[in-house]
Design an enzyme around this catalytic site. Structure first.
Site, PDB file in Angstrom:
ATOM      1  N   CYS A   1      12.871 -28.803 -78.332  1.00 19.02           N
ATOM      2  CA  CYS A   1      12.422 -27.844 -79.347  1.00 19.02           C
ATOM      3  C   CYS A   1      12.041 -26.488 -78.756  1.00 19.02           C
ATOM      4  O   CYS A   1      12.438 -25.436 -79.260  1.00 19.02           O
ATOM      5  CB  CYS A   1      11.245 -28.428 -80.128  1.00 19.02           C
ATOM      6  SG  CYS A   1       9.968 -29.157 -79.088  1.00 19.02           S
TER       7      CYS A   1
ATOM      8  N   HIS B   1       6.008 -23.904 -83.188  1.00 20.03           N
ATOM      9  CA  HIS B   1       5.717 -23.553 -81.797  1.00 20.03           C
ATOM     10  C   HIS B   1       5.705 -22.027 -81.641  1.00 20.03           C
ATOM     11  O   HIS B   1       6.579 -21.340 -82.169  1.00 20.03           O
ATOM     12  CB  HIS B   1       6.817 -24.076 -80.860  1.00 20.03           C
ATOM     13  CG  HIS B   1       6.841 -25.557 -80.681  1.00 20.03           C
ATOM     14  ND1 HIS B   1       5.869 -26.406 -81.156  1.00 20.03           N
ATOM     15  CD2 HIS B   1       7.740 -26.343 -80.029  1.00 20.03           C
ATOM     16  CE1 HIS B   1       6.171 -27.647 -80.817  1.00 20.03           C
ATOM     17  NE2 HIS B   1       7.298 -27.645 -80.144  1.00 20.03           N
TER      18      HIS B   1
ATOM     19  N   SER C   1      10.670 -50.739 -89.511  1.00 18.71           N
ATOM     20  CA  SER C   1      10.863 -49.833 -90.646  1.00 18.71           C
ATOM     21  C   SER C   1      11.974 -50.296 -91.591  1.00 18.71           C
ATOM     22  O   SER C   1      12.170 -49.701 -92.655  1.00 18.71           O
ATOM     23  CB  SER C   1      11.189 -48.430 -90.141  1.00 18.71           C
ATOM     24  OG  SER C   1      10.082 -47.894 -89.449  1.00 18.71           O
TER      25      SER C   1
ATOM     26  N   ARG D   1      -0.081 -27.604 -75.345  1.00 16.44           N
ATOM     27  CA  ARG D   1      -0.220 -28.102 -76.714  1.00 16.44           C
ATOM     28  C   ARG D   1      -1.416 -27.416 -77.359  1.00 16.44           C
ATOM     29  O   ARG D   1      -2.489 -27.324 -76.751  1.00 16.44           O
ATOM     30  CB  ARG D   1      -0.434 -29.619 -76.664  1.00 16.44           C
ATOM     31  CG  ARG D   1      -0.316 -30.306 -78.000  1.00 16.44           C
ATOM     32  CD  ARG D   1       1.090 -30.418 -78.517  1.00 16.44           C
ATOM     33  NE  ARG D   1       1.859 -31.492 -77.930  1.00 16.44           N
ATOM     34  CZ  ARG D   1       3.173 -31.647 -78.118  1.00 16.44           C
ATOM     35  NH1 ARG D   1       3.868 -30.786 -78.861  1.00 16.44           N
ATOM     36  NH2 ARG D   1       3.813 -32.643 -77.556  1.00 16.44           N
TER      37      ARG D   1
END
Lengths: 351, 351
Positions: free
Chosen positions: A130, A254, A42, A247
């Site tokens: 998270c 979420h 990158s 998921r």
């Protein structure tokens, strides 16, 4: 005179990395210089920070010379290799990977929940997973008011938790399904796993790898991170935590169905719970059955709050309650919390 | 000589109705004559039964003259109005709506769980709610082995539970999202509700209307139907049940994260649990973390089994266990169970 900080973002081009940059722009941290670090692949890309175009550099130990604050989200292996190098050079690192979360010397912090844990840092602070962040943000005011005996959580986790390429894969699978084609999968449920399954129009009860006990590592994280944050001890038995992580075909945001028993039922009722949640920092209560108001991922996406609704008592079990908790997993669950940790360090001069 | 039965399907053109027809084709019920009944709007349509083309007729009380068995799935109001008329004319009705489920005189049956309750029927038998059926099918062998103290379930329910038009709406919303358009909604979360929200790439923690206590009617159904089926008493306190029901952007196949505590921990362990589930009628165990084997909606769709995986003990709470349960909500959760009830009646001559 206010000091201006040199801030490095490690993993700047990823789904969380680009959000770290925009969250940093909006923060109160006085940034003197910004360094954008990523893998060799990158390097050379350009990203915007305020009105400045910044070239992404390949991350090496020397990249951290003169850096005050590192915000890291380039994967656990990269953090393990490079953050000790950054600390050696005098930087304080806020790490969004799982590399150091369980290290007893590393504070695991959600600022509105346990900011004071930051004071004992030794150069590295960990950003929780998270799914843990949004749950403890909602549970903390309840824990402070009536204690907690047991938590049983089932998550509904968005595809973006698996990274930028996973977002594209979910869209591609959805289009294949709508076109009547067979869905193809190379990432879900776990990038490095032996088998891949479609997520679009499907449910995958596997996030991260399996542990020997049959739980997934994501579930393990929710159990032990919750304890480390609320009780300052990952193995504490004072709160029992049970997690099932699934998921779901959502891009961002979420959802969590959180069931829990408070330790002191006499100190809690649904009205009281709504009050303490409304007063809790970072929490927005969205709870009105009469107007069908409840948290939804498509509304939470792009914001930094933790949304709580469907607040109700378990009529069959005194002290039992339900919450439905939603947050943007890339912002509240990652970039916004990471930058908020750095801002707390700066504000309190705890660097 | 075997008797041939005249069977009527009420609501023959709906998402469940068409599946009632195909399930009846595959059943062991000797069908002499088939009558397809629906609203005036659908009368005149033709559907195939074996090699016979059958014209759909408008359902009236007189439609049930000479009918032996009615399979009903045309909505609660239609069942309430017409099934007593069918019973008056000598038919036995298996009703897939919620109209009669809580009537103490009406058996609520999942054949592999409580077939014997059929013996006391008075003309009407109720098919449980889709989300209840697959949960009790999985819990029954565990209940028989070690008892149950408490069940905490979070559902991941497919869009098709809201009917044939809802399936089209979900597809349409997904295409709008992929095309960068604003998603439009007229059905989700509940057709008759004041507000509608997109389901595609979203989560809606509302199925059916809200009860005064803040739960939804879907959640209420899971609590009380589970007790009526397992304990023969909808208000029994011997098992505490807590449910959170969430609509997810899946077309067919409900997922359920089921947490429970057995009453006799010494009689259960994960190996034993896997054994009793493998031996349970109608249950298929899909549980091997090493090969990433677990139930998924896209695999369950089109089948009539209840799939169980992610079987594990709660390491923090003795007697606590987790299951992940998936079934086709239109087949196992509706049409297949309804036809299986009728087949059980025929086989045992309990008509």
């Amino acid at each position: 005179m206010t000091k201006n900080y040199t801030v490095a973002i490690l993993g700047a081009t990823g789904a969380v990395g680009t959000r770290l940059l925009s969250q940093l722009e909006q923060s109160e941290i006085p940034v003197g210089q910004i360094k954008l670090l990523a893998s060799k692949r990158s390097a050379g890309k350009q990203l915007q920070f305020h009105d400045q175009s910044v070239v992404v550099e390949e991350a090496t130990p020397a990249s951290f010379d003169g850096v005050d604050i590192v915000l890291a989200s380039a994967g656990g292996a990269v953090s393990k290799r490079l953050l000790p190098e950054a600390v050696k050079r005098g930087a304080v690192c806020v790490d969004n990977t799982s590399a150091f979360r369980m290290d007893p010397a590393v504070p695991l912090v959600v600022p509105e929940v346990n900011a004071s844990a930051l004071q004992k840092h030794q150069g590295i602070i960990a950003n929780p997973n998270c799914s843990t962040i949004q749950m403890v943000a909602a549970l903390k005011p309840i824990y402070d008011t009536a204690g907690l005996k047991q938590v049983v959580v089932s998550t509904y986790q968005a595809g973006s938790g698996a990274g930028q390429r996973a977002i594209q894969e979910l869209d591609q699978q959805a289009q294949q399904h709508l076109d009547g084609q067979t869905m193809t999968s190379e990432i879900f449920p776990v990038k490095g796993a032996a088998r891949h399954y479609p997520l679009a129009f499907n449910l995958l009860p596997q996030i991260d790898v399996f542990e020997p006990d049959g739980s997934t590592h994501e579930e393990w994280k929710m159990v032990h991170e919750t304890k480390k944050i609320l009780l300052d001890d990952m193995d504490a038995t004072a709160i029992k935590v049970n997690a099932t992580c699934v998921r779901v075909p959502v891009v961002i945001g979420h959802g969590e169905s959180v069931y829990f028993e408070v330790a002191h039922p006499e100190k809690m009722n649904p009205t009281k719970m709504k009050e303490v949640l409304q007063q809790a920092p970072g929490v927005v209560v969205q709870d009105d059955p009469a107007t069908q108001l409840y948290p939804q991922p498509i509304n939470a996406a792009g914001t930094t709050a933790t949304y709580v609704g469907r607040i109700r008592a378990d009529l069959e079990n005194q002290g039992g309650y339900n919450l439905w908790v939603v947050a943007d997993n890339l912002l509240k669950g990652a970039a916004a919390n990471t930058v908020a940790i750095a801002a707390t360090l700066v504000k309190n001069q705890w660097l």
